[in-house]
Write an enzyme that holds these catalytic residues in place. Structure first.
Site, PDB file in Angstrom:
ATOM      1  N   HIS A   4      49.512   8.931  52.579  1.00 57.10           N
ATOM      2  CA  HIS A   4      48.443   9.486  51.856  1.00 57.10           C
ATOM      3  C   HIS A   4      48.792  10.559  50.867  1.00 57.10           C
ATOM      4  CE1 HIS A   4      46.128   8.044  55.613  1.00 57.10           C
ATOM      5  NE2 HIS A   4      45.775   6.976  54.843  1.00 57.10           N
TER       6      HIS A   4
ATOM      7  N   HIS B  77      43.146  14.307  56.309  1.00 53.92           N
ATOM      8  CA  HIS B  77      42.647  13.128  55.492  1.00 53.92           C
ATOM      9  C   HIS B  77      42.201  12.107  56.521  1.00 53.92           C
ATOM     10  CE1 HIS B  77      42.888   9.850  52.288  1.00 53.92           C
ATOM     11  NE2 HIS B  77      42.657   8.940  53.580  1.00 53.92           N
ATOM     12  N   LEU B  78      40.825  12.046  57.058  1.00 58.02           N
ATOM     13  CA  LEU B  78      40.407  11.486  58.048  1.00 58.02           C
ATOM     14  C   LEU B  78      39.523  10.124  57.627  1.00 58.02           C
ATOM     15  CD1 LEU B  78      39.213  14.475  60.116  1.00 58.02           C
ATOM     16  CD2 LEU B  78      41.740  13.505  59.888  1.00 58.02           C
ATOM     17  N   GLY B  79      40.227   8.938  57.540  1.00 54.61           N
ATOM     18  CA  GLY B  79      39.537   7.821  57.240  1.00 54.61           C
ATOM     19  C   GLY B  79      40.027   6.871  58.219  1.00 54.61           C
TER      20      GLY B  79
ATOM     21  N   GLU C  17      34.767  13.428  54.966  1.00 58.58           N
ATOM     22  CA  GLU C  17      33.773  13.630  53.861  1.00 58.58           C
ATOM     23  C   GLU C  17      32.334  13.645  54.555  1.00 58.58           C
ATOM     24  OE1 GLU C  17      34.585  11.515  50.351  1.00 58.58           O
ATOM     25  OE2 GLU C  17      36.668  11.975  50.503  1.00 58.58           O
ATOM     26  N   ASN C  18      32.082  12.499  55.454  1.00 60.22           N
ATOM     27  CA  ASN C  18      30.845  12.215  55.718  1.00 60.22           C
ATOM     28  C   ASN C  18      30.364  12.622  57.131  1.00 60.22           C
ATOM     29  OD1 ASN C  18      30.094  10.671  53.374  1.00 60.22           O
ATOM     30  ND2 ASN C  18      32.085   9.538  53.812  1.00 60.22           N
TER      31      ASN C  18
ATOM     32  N   ASN D 249      45.608  -0.876  42.703  1.00 62.87           N
ATOM     33  CA  ASN D 249      46.029  -0.584  44.083  1.00 62.87           C
ATOM     34  C   ASN D 249      46.027  -2.049  44.837  1.00 62.87           C
ATOM     35  OD1 ASN D 249      46.519   0.074  47.039  1.00 62.87           O
ATOM     36  ND2 ASN D 249      44.690   1.499  46.960  1.00 62.87           N
TER      37      ASN D 249
ATOM     38  N   ARG E  32      49.637   1.890  42.295  1.00 62.65           N
ATOM     39  CA  ARG E  32      50.051   2.911  43.914  1.00 62.65           C
ATOM     40  C   ARG E  32      51.155   1.951  44.486  1.00 62.65           C
ATOM     41  NH1 ARG E  32      46.594   2.435  49.126  1.00 62.65           N
ATOM     42  NH2 ARG E  32      47.648   3.976  50.477  1.00 62.65           N
TER      43      ARG E  32
ATOM     44  N   ILE F 216      35.782   9.810  57.003  1.00 62.12           N
ATOM     45  CA  ILE F 216      35.209  10.572  57.898  1.00 62.12           C
ATOM     46  C   ILE F 216      35.158  12.092  57.621  1.00 62.12           C
ATOM     47  CG2 ILE F 216      35.613  11.298  60.473  1.00 62.12           C
ATOM     48  CD1 ILE F 216      37.322   8.309  60.610  1.00 62.12           C
TER      49      ILE F 216
ATOM     50  N   PHE G 192      33.389   4.779  62.637  1.00 61.54           N
ATOM     51  CA  PHE G 192      32.642   5.974  63.261  1.00 61.54           C
ATOM     52  C   PHE G 192      31.319   5.937  63.345  1.00 61.54           C
ATOM     53  CE2 PHE G 192      35.712   9.354  64.792  1.00 61.54           C
ATOM     54  CZ  PHE G 192      36.818   8.543  64.657  1.00 61.54           C
ATOM     55  N   ARG G 193      30.764   5.171  62.335  1.00 64.50           N
ATOM     56  CA  ARG G 193      29.113   5.034  62.217  1.00 64.50           C
ATOM     57  C   ARG G 193      28.901   4.156  63.584  1.00 64.50           C
ATOM     58  NH1 ARG G 193      29.333   3.670  55.932  1.00 64.50           N
ATOM     59  NH2 ARG G 193      31.400   2.853  56.812  1.00 64.50           N
TER      60      ARG G 193
ATOM     61  N   ARG H 135      44.786   2.355  65.057  1.00 65.34           N
ATOM     62  CA  ARG H 135      46.185   2.835  65.407  1.00 65.34           C
ATOM     63  C   ARG H 135      46.446   3.495  66.344  1.00 65.34           C
ATOM     64  NH1 ARG H 135      47.184   3.741  59.178  1.00 65.34           N
ATOM     65  NH2 ARG H 135      47.567   1.912  58.515  1.00 65.34           N
TER      66      ARG H 135
ATOM     67  N   GLU I  13      42.025   9.359  44.741  1.00 70.12           N
ATOM     68  CA  GLU I  13      43.237   8.959  44.652  1.00 70.12           C
ATOM     69  C   GLU I  13      43.556   8.246  43.432  1.00 70.12           C
ATOM     70  OE1 GLU I  13      42.744   7.498  48.964  1.00 70.12           O
ATOM     71  OE2 GLU I  13      45.042   7.767  48.993  1.00 70.12           O
TER      72      GLU I  13
HETATM   73  P1  AMP Z   1      37.952   5.293  54.783  1.00 75.71           P
HETATM   74  O1  AMP Z   1      39.208   4.711  55.349  1.00 75.71           O
HETATM   75  O2  AMP Z   1      38.408   6.689  54.172  1.00 75.71           O
HETATM   76  O3  AMP Z   1      37.223   4.369  53.872  1.00 75.71           O
HETATM   77  O4  AMP Z   1      37.100   5.724  55.868  1.00 75.71           O
HETATM   78  C1  AMP Z   1      36.428   4.769  56.997  1.00 75.71           C
HETATM   79  C2  AMP Z   1      35.685   5.636  58.050  1.00 75.71           C
HETATM   80  O5  AMP Z   1      34.722   6.606  57.210  1.00 75.71           O
HETATM   81  C3  AMP Z   1      34.796   4.938  58.914  1.00 75.71           C
HETATM   82  O6  AMP Z   1      35.014   5.203  60.286  1.00 75.71           O
HETATM   83  C4  AMP Z   1      33.554   4.975  58.510  1.00 75.71           C
HETATM   84  O7  AMP Z   1      32.629   5.243  59.700  1.00 75.71           O
HETATM   85  C5  AMP Z   1      33.577   6.592  57.860  1.00 75.71           C
HETATM   86  N1  AMP Z   1      32.598   6.647  56.704  1.00 75.71           N
HETATM   87  C6  AMP Z   1      32.884   5.964  55.583  1.00 75.71           C
HETATM   88  N2  AMP Z   1      31.533   6.391  54.579  1.00 75.71           N
HETATM   89  C7  AMP Z   1      30.823   7.217  55.728  1.00 75.71           C
HETATM   90  C8  AMP Z   1      29.390   7.553  55.219  1.00 75.71           C
HETATM   91  N3  AMP Z   1      28.830   7.413  54.173  1.00 75.71           N
HETATM   92  N4  AMP Z   1      28.772   8.141  56.203  1.00 75.71           N
HETATM   93  C9  AMP Z   1      29.388   8.138  57.553  1.00 75.71           C
HETATM   94  N5  AMP Z   1      30.679   7.875  57.872  1.00 75.71           N
HETATM   95  C10 AMP Z   1      31.265   7.011  56.849  1.00 75.71           C
END
Ligand code: AMP
Length: 396
Positions: free
Chosen positions: A179, A207-209, A334-335, A7, A90, A332, A284-285, A240, A384
């Site tokens: 995605h 799909h929330l990242g 998942e976690n 990737n 990818r 986000i 988000f953390r 974004r 992925e």
């Molecule tokens: P991604 O782009 O899928 O890696 O997602 C990034 C987002 O997911 C960030 O806003 C992080 O705060 C949240 N995130 C990723 N891993 C964790 C985790 N272990 N605990 C809480 N939030 C997480």
């Protein structure tokens, strides 16, 4: 068969070596700061993470170091390059030409290049990775797996913008969606876990990242998605802006004295929850921590994000005239159980009730709605790389 999944970003290269029969990850890693200085992290299965600083002027050097790591005597996982039978790349944008994954030929490379203006940051980097692998691992068959392909089943009413039709005819301006590998993997996995045919259920995948998108998968086919011509459309994301009135762009340019391309940088890199939190963070953390300590802008940014997700889920339930399953995935999704709970509170009108105990569980494939909920809600970690390895194995 051992498959190397690649990737490539403009200055990074993520890789995994996957055994396609056992679906085991044999090793994985990341090259960063390509073209700047260069750093490699490498983790063999069951081993410790290794970190090196290496000069990486181009992606070719990066791949040379990946090969070195995979084959070195101490922590390597293969004896020679001949063991890598296929490479799955990818590729971000496949335009309208690619509706599924393909074995890479010179013609395919030319067609990927033709999509460069649709993804000027990503597709050229993907091609550099493809060419570098071709040179350094010539014995392996290469496959391109497109982020856009899964969404090519959308009907014109979903993918056409309300613009003069000639722009679609001349420039192929339309909604493409991104995605796709994740939306495809997660929607299929949902049907598999529920033991129902994929073409019998209506599923909304969230799909929330840092980048975030939602898709509506109606009986096995994507019928709508939130991202558009580029990944800027749809949800409020990490940096974004998502959906805005296009007039905002001219307005910002006039008020701030900046060019349209500078305004686009603001919309892509300085907006979303980062912008709403007054530049505090896109993560988000950090936002949750600040919100818990009373930062009203961080709390407001999280609320806007959840509202944006719920609103799009609601519109896709309407688009499919119903929904059986809603699935959360990515960082986000998942976690972050707080985000999930807030989103689902907006959706109680769909007859959703949440199982708060299940919603607190992390890192598992799990149903987080109660048995009497009218819509099943699940968390399914995305994968992925595995999806790319499966597509690659199927084609070679
Ligand atoms: P991604 O782009 O899928 O890696 O997602 C990034 C987002 O997911 C960030 O806003 C992080 O705060 C949240 N995130 C990723 N891993 C964790 C985790 N272990 N605990 C809480 N939030 C997480």
């Amino acid at each position: 068969m051992k498959i190397l999944v690649i990737n490539c970003g403009s200055s990074s290269l993520k890789f995994q070596l996957i055994d396609s029969e056992s679906e085991e990850v044999l090793a994985k890693g990341l090259c960063e700061r390509i073209g700047i200085d260069g750093a490699l992290t490498y983790t063999p299965a069951g081993g410790e993470k290794e970190q090196y600083e290496k000069a990486m002027p181009t992606h070719s050097e990066a791949i040379t170091y990946v090969i070195e790591a995979l084959t070195n005597e101490k922590t390597g996982v293969i004896k020679s390059l001949d063991e890598i039978q296929a490479i799955g790349h990818r590729v971000v944008h496949g335009g309208e030409r690619f509706t599924s994954s393909v074995v890479i030929t010179d013609e395919v490379k030319a067609e990927i290049e033709a999509c460069n203006d649709l993804a000027p940051l990503h597709n050229p980097a993907n091609l550099i990775g493809i060419n570098a692998c071709e040179k350094l691992i010539p014995s392996a068959k290469a496959v391109a797996v497109f982020d856009t392909a899964f969404h090519q089943t959308m009907p014109p009413k979903a993918y056409l913008y309300g613009l003069p039709y000639e722009y679609y005819e001349k420039y192929r301006i339309r909604k493409y969606g991104f995605h796709g590998t994740s939306h495809s993997y997660v929607s299929k996995r949902c049907a598999e876990l529920l033991n129902v045919p994929y073409d019998s259920v209506k599923t909304i995948v969230c799909h929330l990242g840092n980048g975030a998108s939602i898709s509506a998968v109606d009986r096995g086919k994507c019928v709508d998605t939130t991202m558009g011509l580029t990944p800027l459309e749809g949800l409020i994301m990490g940096t974004r802006c998502g959906d805005i009135d296009p007039s905002v762009i001219e307005f910002i340019c006039n008020k701030e004295g900046i060019s349209p391309s500078e305004a686009m940088t603001v919309l892509n890199k300085k907006s979303g929850v980062l912008g709403l939190s007054k530049g505090l963070s896109s993560d988000f953390r950090d936002l949750q921590g600040a919100a818990d300590s009373g930062n009203e802008f961080a709390a407001g940014a999280i609320e806007s994000f959840c509202y944006s997700v719920a609103k799009h889920v609601g519109s896709f339930a309407a688009a499919m005239n119903g929904v059986d399953n809603i699935v959360f995935t990515a960082g986000i999704g998942e976690n972050n159980c707080i985000v999930r709970e807030k989103v689902l509170e907006y959706l109680t009108f769909l007859g959703i009730t949440i199982d708060k105990e299940a919603n607190a569980v992390r890192g598992e494939e799990i149903t987080i709605s109660t048995p009497d909920s009218l819509v099943r809600v699940m968390v399914i970690p995305t994968n992925e790389e595995l999806a790319i390895a499966r597509e690659t194995a199927a084609l070679v």
